[in-house]
Motif scaffolding. Structure first.
Motif, PDB file in Angstrom:
ATOM      1  N   PHE A 121      13.635  10.585  -3.915  1.00 24.87           N
ATOM      2  CA  PHE A 121      12.810  11.001  -5.054  1.00 24.87           C
ATOM      3  C   PHE A 121      13.173  10.123  -6.247  1.00 24.87           C
ATOM      4  O   PHE A 121      14.289   9.646  -6.360  1.00 24.87           O
ATOM      5  CB  PHE A 121      13.034  12.478  -5.385  1.00 24.87           C
ATOM      6  CG  PHE A 121      12.609  13.393  -4.273  1.00 24.87           C
ATOM      7  CD1 PHE A 121      11.266  13.594  -3.992  1.00 24.87           C
ATOM      8  CD2 PHE A 121      13.556  14.033  -3.489  1.00 24.87           C
ATOM      9  CE1 PHE A 121      10.868  14.424  -2.955  1.00 24.87           C
ATOM     10  CE2 PHE A 121      13.164  14.858  -2.446  1.00 24.87           C
ATOM     11  CZ  PHE A 121      11.822  15.052  -2.178  1.00 24.87           C
ATOM     12  N   PHE A 122      12.206   9.951  -7.141  1.00 24.57           N
ATOM     13  CA  PHE A 122      12.379   9.086  -8.299  1.00 24.57           C
ATOM     14  C   PHE A 122      12.579   9.915  -9.564  1.00 24.57           C
ATOM     15  O   PHE A 122      12.010  10.995  -9.700  1.00 24.57           O
ATOM     16  CB  PHE A 122      11.146   8.189  -8.476  1.00 24.57           C
ATOM     17  CG  PHE A 122      10.926   7.289  -7.295  1.00 24.57           C
ATOM     18  CD1 PHE A 122      11.626   6.109  -7.165  1.00 24.57           C
ATOM     19  CD2 PHE A 122      10.027   7.635  -6.298  1.00 24.57           C
ATOM     20  CE1 PHE A 122      11.436   5.274  -6.067  1.00 24.57           C
ATOM     21  CE2 PHE A 122       9.823   6.819  -5.199  1.00 24.57           C
ATOM     22  CZ  PHE A 122      10.532   5.645  -5.083  1.00 24.57           C
ATOM     23  N   THR A 123      13.358   9.401 -10.476  1.00 25.88           N
ATOM     24  CA  THR A 123      13.521  10.027 -11.787  1.00 25.88           C
ATOM     25  C   THR A 123      12.741   9.207 -12.799  1.00 25.88           C
ATOM     26  O   THR A 123      12.571   7.998 -12.630  1.00 25.88           O
ATOM     27  CB  THR A 123      15.010  10.096 -12.216  1.00 25.88           C
ATOM     28  OG1 THR A 123      15.536   8.780 -12.211  1.00 25.88           O
ATOM     29  CG2 THR A 123      15.802  10.977 -11.267  1.00 25.88           C
TER      30      THR A 123
ATOM     31  N   PRO B  11       0.838  -1.201   0.000  1.00 29.97           N
ATOM     32  CA  PRO B  11       0.000   0.000   0.000  1.00 29.97           C
ATOM     33  C   PRO B  11       0.876   1.256   0.000  1.00 29.97           C
ATOM     34  O   PRO B  11       1.844   1.344   0.772  1.00 29.97           O
ATOM     35  CB  PRO B  11      -0.793  -0.118   1.303  1.00 29.97           C
ATOM     36  CG  PRO B  11      -0.836  -1.583   1.580  1.00 29.97           C
ATOM     37  CD  PRO B  11       0.488  -2.102   1.100  1.00 29.97           C
ATOM     38  N   HIS B  12       0.557   2.186  -0.886  1.00 35.74           N
ATOM     39  CA  HIS B  12       1.369   3.402  -0.994  1.00 35.74           C
ATOM     40  C   HIS B  12       0.570   4.510  -1.662  1.00 35.74           C
ATOM     41  O   HIS B  12      -0.463   4.260  -2.291  1.00 35.74           O
ATOM     42  CB  HIS B  12       2.641   3.143  -1.797  1.00 35.74           C
ATOM     43  CG  HIS B  12       2.381   2.845  -3.237  1.00 35.74           C
ATOM     44  ND1 HIS B  12       2.036   1.582  -3.682  1.00 35.74           N
ATOM     45  CD2 HIS B  12       2.380   3.635  -4.338  1.00 35.74           C
ATOM     46  CE1 HIS B  12       1.849   1.612  -4.991  1.00 35.74           C
ATOM     47  NE2 HIS B  12       2.036   2.852  -5.422  1.00 35.74           N
ATOM     48  N   LEU B  13       1.059   5.724  -1.518  1.00 35.34           N
ATOM     49  CA  LEU B  13       0.551   6.883  -2.249  1.00 35.34           C
ATOM     50  C   LEU B  13       1.686   7.383  -3.131  1.00 35.34           C
ATOM     51  O   LEU B  13       2.839   7.435  -2.691  1.00 35.34           O
ATOM     52  CB  LEU B  13       0.168   8.027  -1.304  1.00 35.34           C
ATOM     53  CG  LEU B  13      -1.213   8.019  -0.664  1.00 35.34           C
ATOM     54  CD1 LEU B  13      -1.378   6.826   0.245  1.00 35.34           C
ATOM     55  CD2 LEU B  13      -1.420   9.300   0.119  1.00 35.34           C
ATOM     56  N   ALA B  14       1.384   7.727  -4.364  1.00 35.18           N
ATOM     57  CA  ALA B  14       2.338   8.440  -5.211  1.00 35.18           C
ATOM     58  C   ALA B  14       2.238   9.912  -4.812  1.00 35.18           C
ATOM     59  O   ALA B  14       1.136  10.436  -4.644  1.00 35.18           O
ATOM     60  CB  ALA B  14       1.990   8.259  -6.676  1.00 35.18           C
TER      61      ALA B  14
ATOM     62  N   VAL C 185       9.083  17.128  -8.007  1.00 33.43           N
ATOM     63  CA  VAL C 185       9.784  15.940  -7.534  1.00 33.43           C
ATOM     64  C   VAL C 185       8.722  14.905  -7.184  1.00 33.43           C
ATOM     65  O   VAL C 185       7.612  15.239  -6.763  1.00 33.43           O
ATOM     66  CB  VAL C 185      10.717  16.228  -6.336  1.00 33.43           C
ATOM     67  CG1 VAL C 185      11.904  17.073  -6.779  1.00 33.43           C
ATOM     68  CG2 VAL C 185       9.984  16.896  -5.193  1.00 33.43           C
ATOM     69  N   VAL C 186       9.058  13.643  -7.410  1.00 33.95           N
ATOM     70  CA  VAL C 186       8.097  12.560  -7.238  1.00 33.95           C
ATOM     71  C   VAL C 186       8.668  11.535  -6.272  1.00 33.95           C
ATOM     72  O   VAL C 186       9.840  11.151  -6.371  1.00 33.95           O
ATOM     73  CB  VAL C 186       7.792  11.881  -8.600  1.00 33.95           C
ATOM     74  CG1 VAL C 186       6.843  10.711  -8.424  1.00 33.95           C
ATOM     75  CG2 VAL C 186       7.231  12.901  -9.585  1.00 33.95           C
ATOM     76  N   THR C 187       7.830  11.116  -5.340  1.00 34.60           N
ATOM     77  CA  THR C 187       8.240  10.100  -4.382  1.00 34.60           C
ATOM     78  C   THR C 187       7.062   9.188  -4.094  1.00 34.60           C
ATOM     79  O   THR C 187       6.015   9.296  -4.735  1.00 34.60           O
ATOM     80  CB  THR C 187       8.791  10.752  -3.087  1.00 34.60           C
ATOM     81  OG1 THR C 187       9.400   9.742  -2.287  1.00 34.60           O
ATOM     82  CG2 THR C 187       7.724  11.496  -2.307  1.00 34.60           C
ATOM     83  N   ARG C 188       7.237   8.305  -3.159  1.00 34.20           N
ATOM     84  CA  ARG C 188       6.154   7.445  -2.692  1.00 34.20           C
ATOM     85  C   ARG C 188       6.080   7.521  -1.183  1.00 34.20           C
ATOM     86  O   ARG C 188       7.101   7.676  -0.511  1.00 34.20           O
ATOM     87  CB  ARG C 188       6.383   5.988  -3.092  1.00 34.20           C
ATOM     88  CG  ARG C 188       6.001   5.684  -4.507  1.00 34.20           C
ATOM     89  CD  ARG C 188       6.002   4.193  -4.729  1.00 34.20           C
ATOM     90  NE  ARG C 188       5.463   3.883  -6.051  1.00 34.20           N
ATOM     91  CZ  ARG C 188       5.248   2.654  -6.461  1.00 34.20           C
ATOM     92  NH1 ARG C 188       5.493   1.623  -5.669  1.00 34.20           N
ATOM     93  NH2 ARG C 188       4.764   2.439  -7.665  1.00 34.20           N
TER      94      ARG C 188
END
Length: 175
Positions: free
Chosen positions: A172-174, A99-102, A114-117
């Protein structure tokens, strides 16, 4: 032909025109199982960021996207103390993913979001087998774990470096 427009950082007025009716409310206050996910955004010096925007996207409690009656999306600006909060339901696992949120963050000084989880610290079994979380060095995974609180979860986002409490930069994700 004229030259292209040079890159420019986001802000400081990025929230103008980005608000929308549902804002930080994925679900209504009286929705059974509704929880709050709250946190603070800090910059590389550990200073709060009062003018950031957080967007979240998630599956429903059964791990499905685009289901009738569940939007799964929220948008929340930070307040003067760098705080953000969304009201939602805890998502279910999506396939082999825990279970996660983007989470996307827009803030002054950033050329791009910036994008993470956000994963849930009280899901250790699911987290242990999540392929995305497993791809992150073990010592950095804690930056993606939201801690349980009485009415939901707490998840701070650190845009760079180490803050004054010794918390590392959020992974953070690329793409």
């Amino acid at each position: 032909m004229s030259p292209g427009t040079p890159s420019q950082t986001v802000g400081p007025y990025l929230s103008i025109g980005l608000s929308w009716n549902e804002g930080p409310h994925v679900v209504a206050a009286d929705e059974p199982g509704a929880i709050w996910v709250r946190g603070v955004i800090r910059d590389g010096a550990g200073t709060i960021v009062p003018d950031a925007l957080v967007e979240t996207w998630q599956a429903d409690p059964q791990g499905r996207f685009h289901t009738p009656g569940f939007r799964g999306f929220a948008r929340c600006g930070t307040d003067d103390d760098g705080r953000w909060a969304i009201r939602t339901l805890k998502p279910g696992p999506v396939g082999s993913q825990a279970p996660h949120l983007a989470v996307s963050v827009f803030a002054r000084g950033l050329l791009h979001r910036v994008v993470t989880r956000l994963y849930f610290a009280d899901e250790p079994t699911a987290n242990a087998t999540d392929p995305v979380l497993a791809s992150i060095p073990a010592e950095r995974r804690g930056t993606l774990l939201a801690t349980p609180r009485a009415d939901g979860y707490h998840f701070d986002i650190n845009l760079q470096g180490t803050d004054d409490q010794g918390t590392d930069e959020t992974v953070f994700f690329t793409f």
